[in-house]
Scaffold this active site. Structure first.
Site, PDB file in Angstrom:
ATOM      1  N   HIS A 163       0.808  -1.235   0.000  1.00 47.70           N
ATOM      2  CA  HIS A 163       0.000   0.000   0.000  1.00 47.70           C
ATOM      3  C   HIS A 163       0.837   1.279   0.000  1.00 47.70           C
ATOM      4  O   HIS A 163       0.532   2.230   0.715  1.00 47.70           O
ATOM      5  CB  HIS A 163      -0.932   0.007   1.211  1.00 47.70           C
ATOM      6  CG  HIS A 163      -2.050  -0.999   1.135  1.00 47.70           C
ATOM      7  ND1 HIS A 163      -2.521  -1.519  -0.053  1.00 47.70           N
ATOM      8  CD2 HIS A 163      -2.794  -1.574   2.117  1.00 47.70           C
ATOM      9  CE1 HIS A 163      -3.524  -2.369   0.213  1.00 47.70           C
ATOM     10  NE2 HIS A 163      -3.693  -2.426   1.509  1.00 47.70           N
ATOM     11  N   HIS A 200      -9.976   1.936   0.621  1.00 47.26           N
ATOM     12  CA  HIS A 200      -9.840   0.810   1.551  1.00 47.26           C
ATOM     13  C   HIS A 200     -10.903   0.796   2.660  1.00 47.26           C
ATOM     14  O   HIS A 200     -10.615   0.411   3.796  1.00 47.26           O
ATOM     15  CB  HIS A 200      -8.432   0.830   2.163  1.00 47.26           C
ATOM     16  CG  HIS A 200      -7.903  -0.506   2.570  1.00 47.26           C
ATOM     17  ND1 HIS A 200      -8.459  -1.250   3.594  1.00 47.26           N
ATOM     18  CD2 HIS A 200      -6.876  -1.248   2.094  1.00 47.26           C
ATOM     19  CE1 HIS A 200      -7.781  -2.375   3.747  1.00 47.26           C
ATOM     20  NE2 HIS A 200      -6.809  -2.402   2.841  1.00 47.26           N
ATOM     21  N   GLU A 207     -11.684  -3.681  -2.547  1.00 51.10           N
ATOM     22  CA  GLU A 207     -10.660  -2.765  -3.021  1.00 51.10           C
ATOM     23  C   GLU A 207     -10.451  -2.948  -4.521  1.00 51.10           C
ATOM     24  O   GLU A 207      -9.660  -3.784  -4.934  1.00 51.10           O
ATOM     25  CB  GLU A 207      -9.344  -3.018  -2.295  1.00 51.10           C
ATOM     26  CG  GLU A 207      -9.432  -3.008  -0.783  1.00 51.10           C
ATOM     27  CD  GLU A 207      -8.178  -3.614  -0.153  1.00 51.10           C
ATOM     28  OE1 GLU A 207      -7.068  -3.191  -0.531  1.00 51.10           O
ATOM     29  OE2 GLU A 207      -8.317  -4.513   0.686  1.00 51.10           O
TER      30      GLU A 207
END
Length: 285
Positions: free
Chosen positions: A98, A174, A251
């Site tokens: 991420h 997210h 996601e």
């Protein structure tokens, strides 16, 4: 308002009379999203915190934020592009996850525009990612706009333009969804019985008791379905205790580790070109 919020984490509201969304400039994070159930009763259907402080303190396992520059994992934090090898922080050993140690989710974005209520309320966040930030090549201008497009529909438009160098870009929203639990109830430890089906780029979540349904539409090729395996005793809104599997993440994004997999759709965006990722969250009951 944009000036005052330049360097201060704050929470902004969108309200069209039917649904209410609260979003922070810290990580362009959805902190609360309230939609009606079959009886018109409003309840917050996302996991999160009551104030901005726990997010800033790093207590959220990516609750509600936009992650980037590249969502998901990059194997061993390594990739090469245009003949140059790049090394990224290994923040989730043995991979980079991420966007690294301080990805887009841990940055304060600028509030470029904000219309709180009335017809089609929206908020636009902008973030400038510097060349070399978290090991990635080239500066990137990022924009995220959340709009309440109809009574119970929210749209998110994410755009990113690399300024001088080609770079991988794959942003993801997210949010952890739980369509059943109003804020303040102690949540069950066992996973809530979500129905999950995927049909042509649509994710559909439905929940029996409240009859709430979320349909998700997107224009990107992949979706990570994450069931909160790493959520462990987080004290959230109204002192609710969030345990494993209390929410699910849908996601939408490029494929994991795509930068190192030539057979996956490319996540490389060329300098001056535009990355565009749209998500439509359609609620009904």
């Amino acid at each position: 308002m944009a000036d005052q919020s330049k360097n201060t984490p704050a929470i902004f509201e969108l309200n069209n009379g039917t649904m209410q969304v609260k979003i922070s400039n810290y990580g362009a994070t959805i902190t609360s999203l309230s939609v009606p159930d079959k009886n018109g009763k409003l309840a917050d259907v996302v996991l999160g915190f009551d104030s901005v402080d726990p997010y800033v303190k790093g207590l959220a396992p990516y609750f509600g934020c936009i992650v980037g520059r590249v969502a998901n994992r990059i194997k061993e934090g390594k990739f090469s592009l245009n003949g140059v090898n790049y090394s990224l922080p290994i923040n989730k050993p043995p991979n980079s996850l991420h966007g690294g140690n301080k990805g887009f989710d841990k940055k304060i974005w600028d509030v470029a525009e904000h219309k709180k209520d009335g017809d089609k309320p929206f908020i636009t966040f902008k973030y400038h990612s510097a060349d070399g930030e978290e090991g990635y090549p080239g500066a990137v201008s990022v924009t995220a706009t959340y709009t309440l497009t109809s009574a119970t529909t929210m749209r998110l438009d994410m755009e990113a333009v690399p300024e001088s160098k080609d770079t991988p870009i794959s942003l993801a929203q997210h949010t952890y969804w739980n369509l059943a639990v109003p804020t303040g109830e102690i949540l069950p430890v066992k996973g809530t019985p979500f129905d999950f089906t995927e049909e042509k780029r649509i994710a559909k979540l439905s929940e029996g008791t409240s009859s709430r349904v979320l349909n998700l539409w997107t224009n990107v090729p992949g979706m990570q379905f994450y069931t909160g395996n790493y959520v462990n005793g987080v004290v959230g809104k109204g002192n609710a205790i969030y345990e494993k599997h209390v929410g699910v993440c849908l996601e939408t994004q490029g494929f994991p580790n795509a930068i190192n997999q030539s057979n996956f759709p490319s996540v490389v965006v060329k300098a001056g070109e535009k990355y565009q990722h749209t998500m439509l969250f359609e609620f009904s009951a």
